[in-house]
Design a protein around this motif. Structure first.
Motif, PDB file in Angstrom:
ATOM      1  N   TYR A 117      -7.813  -1.485   2.017  1.00 18.70           N
ATOM      2  CA  TYR A 117      -6.505  -1.593   1.371  1.00 18.70           C
ATOM      3  C   TYR A 117      -6.009  -3.025   1.488  1.00 18.70           C
ATOM      4  O   TYR A 117      -5.757  -3.511   2.585  1.00 18.70           O
ATOM      5  CB  TYR A 117      -5.495  -0.642   2.026  1.00 18.70           C
ATOM      6  N   ALA A 118      -5.869  -3.692   0.359  1.00 20.06           N
ATOM      7  CA  ALA A 118      -5.352  -5.060   0.336  1.00 20.06           C
ATOM      8  C   ALA A 118      -3.835  -5.010   0.498  1.00 20.06           C
ATOM      9  O   ALA A 118      -3.183  -4.027   0.138  1.00 20.06           O
ATOM     10  CB  ALA A 118      -5.726  -5.743  -0.979  1.00 20.06           C
ATOM     11  N   ALA A 119      -3.277  -6.081   1.021  1.00 24.91           N
ATOM     12  CA  ALA A 119      -1.829  -6.172   1.193  1.00 24.91           C
ATOM     13  C   ALA A 119      -1.138  -5.980  -0.152  1.00 24.91           C
ATOM     14  O   ALA A 119      -1.501  -6.601  -1.145  1.00 24.91           O
ATOM     15  CB  ALA A 119      -1.458  -7.521   1.786  1.00 24.91           C
ATOM     16  N   GLY A 120      -0.177  -5.053  -0.202  1.00 21.81           N
ATOM     17  CA  GLY A 120       0.598  -4.816  -1.407  1.00 21.81           C
ATOM     18  C   GLY A 120      -0.045  -3.909  -2.437  1.00 21.81           C
ATOM     19  O   GLY A 120       0.558  -3.609  -3.460  1.00 21.81           O
ATOM     20  N   GLY A 177      -9.569   6.094  12.426  1.00 25.29           N
ATOM     21  CA  GLY A 177      -9.515   4.740  12.970  1.00 25.29           C
ATOM     22  C   GLY A 177      -9.109   3.730  11.918  1.00 25.29           C
ATOM     23  O   GLY A 177      -9.185   3.989  10.718  1.00 25.29           O
ATOM     24  N   VAL A 178      -8.643   2.574  12.391  1.00 25.12           N
ATOM     25  CA  VAL A 178      -8.274   1.473  11.505  1.00 25.12           C
ATOM     26  C   VAL A 178      -8.734   0.166  12.114  1.00 25.12           C
ATOM     27  O   VAL A 178      -8.895   0.040  13.324  1.00 25.12           O
ATOM     28  CB  VAL A 178      -6.753   1.400  11.241  1.00 25.12           C
ATOM     29  N   THR A 179      -8.962  -0.812  11.257  1.00 20.12           N
ATOM     30  CA  THR A 179      -9.224  -2.174  11.688  1.00 20.12           C
ATOM     31  C   THR A 179      -8.666  -3.097  10.623  1.00 20.12           C
ATOM     32  O   THR A 179      -8.451  -2.676   9.481  1.00 20.12           O
ATOM     33  CB  THR A 179     -10.734  -2.421  11.955  1.00 20.12           C
ATOM     34  N   PHE A 180      -8.398  -4.345  10.968  1.00 20.42           N
ATOM     35  CA  PHE A 180      -7.708  -5.268  10.073  1.00 20.42           C
ATOM     36  C   PHE A 180      -8.458  -6.583   9.986  1.00 20.42           C
ATOM     37  O   PHE A 180      -8.898  -7.131  11.004  1.00 20.42           O
ATOM     38  CB  PHE A 180      -6.287  -5.506  10.598  1.00 20.42           C
ATOM     39  N   ASP A 181      -8.601  -7.104   8.761  1.00 18.77           N
ATOM     40  CA  ASP A 181      -9.185  -8.423   8.525  1.00 18.77           C
ATOM     41  C   ASP A 181      -8.035  -9.397   8.311  1.00 18.77           C
ATOM     42  O   ASP A 181      -7.397  -9.389   7.252  1.00 18.77           O
ATOM     43  CB  ASP A 181     -10.090  -8.390   7.297  1.00 18.77           C
ATOM     44  N   LEU A 226      -6.622  -4.010   5.284  1.00 19.83           N
ATOM     45  CA  LEU A 226      -6.649  -2.945   6.269  1.00 19.83           C
ATOM     46  C   LEU A 226      -7.793  -2.004   5.913  1.00 19.83           C
ATOM     47  O   LEU A 226      -7.913  -1.580   4.762  1.00 19.83           O
ATOM     48  CB  LEU A 226      -5.329  -2.167   6.264  1.00 19.83           C
ATOM     49  N   TYR A 227      -8.650  -1.693   6.879  1.00 24.39           N
ATOM     50  CA  TYR A 227      -9.757  -0.758   6.672  1.00 24.39           C
ATOM     51  C   TYR A 227      -9.452   0.523   7.441  1.00 24.39           C
ATOM     52  O   TYR A 227      -9.130   0.474   8.629  1.00 24.39           O
ATOM     53  CB  TYR A 227     -11.074  -1.359   7.143  1.00 24.39           C
ATOM     54  N   MET A 272       0.848  -1.164   0.000  1.00 26.35           N
ATOM     55  CA  MET A 272       0.000   0.000   0.000  1.00 26.35           C
ATOM     56  C   MET A 272       0.893   1.225   0.000  1.00 26.35           C
ATOM     57  O   MET A 272       1.880   1.297   0.700  1.00 26.35           O
ATOM     58  CB  MET A 272      -0.887  -0.017   1.236  1.00 26.35           C
ATOM     59  N   SER A 273       0.534   2.204  -0.785  1.00 22.89           N
ATOM     60  CA  SER A 273       1.311   3.428  -0.884  1.00 22.89           C
ATOM     61  C   SER A 273       0.383   4.626  -0.755  1.00 22.89           C
ATOM     62  O   SER A 273      -0.299   4.989  -1.700  1.00 22.89           O
ATOM     63  CB  SER A 273       2.037   3.463  -2.231  1.00 22.89           C
ATOM     64  N   LEU A 274       0.338   5.215   0.416  1.00 27.00           N
ATOM     65  CA  LEU A 274      -0.472   6.415   0.625  1.00 27.00           C
ATOM     66  C   LEU A 274       0.379   7.637   0.356  1.00 27.00           C
ATOM     67  O   LEU A 274       1.581   7.635   0.593  1.00 27.00           O
ATOM     68  CB  LEU A 274      -1.001   6.468   2.059  1.00 27.00           C
ATOM     69  N   LEU A 275      -0.227   8.681  -0.162  1.00 21.17           N
ATOM     70  CA  LEU A 275       0.482   9.928  -0.392  1.00 21.17           C
ATOM     71  C   LEU A 275       0.563  10.677   0.928  1.00 21.17           C
ATOM     72  O   LEU A 275      -0.323  11.436   1.292  1.00 21.17           O
ATOM     73  CB  LEU A 275      -0.232  10.776  -1.447  1.00 21.17           C
TER      74      LEU A 275
END
Length: 79
Positions: free
Chosen positions: A43-46, A20-24, A30-31, A1-4
């Motif tokens: 956001y999916a891994a990678g 906030g964040v949560t993870f499946d 990552l949400y 994942m690449s956020l600006l």
């Protein structure tokens, strides 16, 4: 994942007021709660960008498809 980092916006790789964040762990997703854009991003891994998992970009409201300044999310799975 690449956020600006440092750039506020509503694109798939931008956030505005994340709260906030949560993870499946099953799907490694990552949400992120994007408060000012009235959405929850996934956001999916990678991945280099995410997708709108809940709500709509910059559309606030109180119905089944809109969110109003969400502040947190919780992922709960059945095991």
């Amino acid at each position: 994942m690449s956020l600006l980092v440092g750039f506020v916006g509503s694109g798939g790789n931008q956030l505005s007021g994340p709260t906030g964040v949560t993870f499946d762990p099953t799907t490694k997703t990552l949400y992120v709660v994007d408060n000012a854009n009235h959405r929850i991003m996934g956001y999916a891994a990678g991945a280099s960008a995410g997708w709108v998992a809940a709500g709509r970009n910059n559309s606030a409201g109180h119905n089944n498809s809109l969110l109003l300044a969400p502040s947190r999310a919780h992922f709960d799975s059945v095991t």
